[in-house]
Design an enzyme around this catalytic site. Structure first.
Site, short mmCIF file in Angstrom:
data_model
loop_
_atom_site.label_atom_id
_atom_site.label_comp_id
_atom_site.label_asym_id
_atom_site.label_seq_id
_atom_site.Cartn_x
_atom_site.Cartn_y
_atom_site.Cartn_z
NE ARG A 84 -0.42 0.71 4.88
CZ ARG A 84 -0.92 0.74 6.11
NH1 ARG A 84 -2.12 0.26 6.34
NH2 ARG A 84 -0.23 1.24 7.11
CG ASP A 139 3.71 -4.84 2.99
OD1 ASP A 139 3.37 -5.05 4.16
OD2 ASP A 139 3.77 -3.69 2.51
CG ASP A 147 9.18 -9.21 9.23
OD1 ASP A 147 9.90 -8.18 9.26
OD2 ASP A 147 8.50 -9.59 10.19
CB VAL A 148 12.33 -5.34 5.96
CG1 VAL A 148 11.64 -5.15 4.63
CG2 VAL A 148 11.67 -4.50 7.06
CG ASN A 154 8.29 2.17 0.67
OD1 ASN A 154 8.14 3.39 0.74
ND2 ASN A 154 7.27 1.33 0.90
CE1 TYR A 195 8.73 6.74 10.28
CE2 TYR A 195 9.26 9.06 10.39
CZ TYR A 195 8.83 7.97 9.66
OH TYR A 195 8.53 8.11 8.34
CE LYS A 226 11.49 6.32 8.09
NZ LYS A 226 11.46 5.42 6.92
CB THR A 236 0.47 6.81 2.88
OG1 THR A 236 1.24 7.24 4.00
CG2 THR A 236 1.21 7.16 1.59
#
Ligand code: NAD
Length: 253
Positions: free
Chosen positions: A16, A37, A60-61, A87, A152, A156, A187
């Protein structure tokens, strides 16, 4: 002629949002795309609607085993690997005084460790393909401090830092690595649908930006397309901000 003709790409978090928009645009531009994903129903539906040039895999990353399987399957199915878009991401909103260690580590595992495992896992296949491009999706929260987003933001900033290290190590091998810094994209994450994050009034909050609106996933996908294609052949180790002017500076008037 598509701008990614002949290229094979892995896009994580592609069920998505921005990842989905990237998968659709890359396929339109001639790439064959592996969508990964943890939201399997959504991801399978996106890949099916793209058609034969797309393949969905549970990915699953955080898992090294998943990375090994996904890279091997991309090579088996499409013959090689040229592009990785790291991503996949999760958001958690909590001030430092209140954050639970489990929540902090969960965000770091997905956003930061996932990105590292991705870069590490694709190197052999990209070398075999004669080079490649890695696009790491960071955030404006990886350019500035953002109150309430310590987990987060840390992840990043780490993505931005890892991108520089990777560019230095992989440039001589023909692999380019750049980071993308979106801010305010329409999103589920950008609207604040994630648990623990207050729903954002997308009209109100983003109206104060220089461009006066929230960004669309397709606009980020176009930047990722440029960085994945040979049009960006002299770009590596760089930050590409796409935020409607959010980080341009304070408004004084
Ligand atoms: P989104 O929540 O719609 O998409 C994120 C996707 O990542 C989801 O499909 C989710 O299932 C997937 N995902 C979560 N954990 C995963 C895991 N362990 N393994 C694989 N996939 C996983 O949000 P989005 O806006 O499309 O986010 C895409 C990227 O853009 C993220 O890295 C996000 O941090 C970044 N970003 C978003 C915004 C924004 O305003 N939307 C701003 C800056 C950066």
């Amino acid at each position: 002629m598509g701008r990614l003709d002949g290229k094979v790409a892995i896009i994580t978090g592609a069920a998505r949002g921005q990842g989905e928009a990237e998968a659709r645009l890359f396929a339109e531009e001639g790439a064959r795309v592996v969508l990964g994903d943890v939201r399997d129903d959504l991801g399978m539906a996106v890949a099916a609607s793209i058609g034969e040039s797309a393949l969905y895999l549970h990915h699953d990353v955080r898992s090294e085993e998943d990375w090994t399987r996904v890279v091997a399957t991309a090579r088996d199915r499409f013959g090689k690997l040229d592009v990785l878009v790291n991503n996949a991401g999760v958001l958690h909103f909590a001030p430092i005084a209140d954050i639970e260690l489990d929540d902090y580590l969960r965000v770091i595992q997905v956003n930061q460790v996932g990105c590292l495992l991705g870069m590490k896992s694709v190197i052999p296949a990209m070398l075999e393909a004669g080079g490649g491009s890695i696009v790491n999706i960071s955030s404006t929260a990886g350019l500035t401090g953002t109150a309430g987003l310590v987990a987060y933001g840390s992840s990043k900033w780490a993505i931005r830092g890892m991108t520089k290290v990777a560019a230095l190590e992989l440039g001589p091998l023909g692999i380019r690595v750049n980071s993308v810094h979106p801010g305010g994209i329409d999103t589920a994450m950008g609207r604040g649908d994630a648990r623990g994050f207050e729903k954002v009034d997308t009209g109100g909050v983003y109206a104060s930006l220089p461009l006066g609106r929230i960004g669309q996933p397709l606009e980020v996908a176009r930047l990722a397309l440029f960085l994945s294609s040979d049009e960006s052949s002299y770009c590596t180790g760089s930050e590409f901000t796409i935020d409607g002017g959010m980080t341009a500076g304070p408004k004084l008037a």
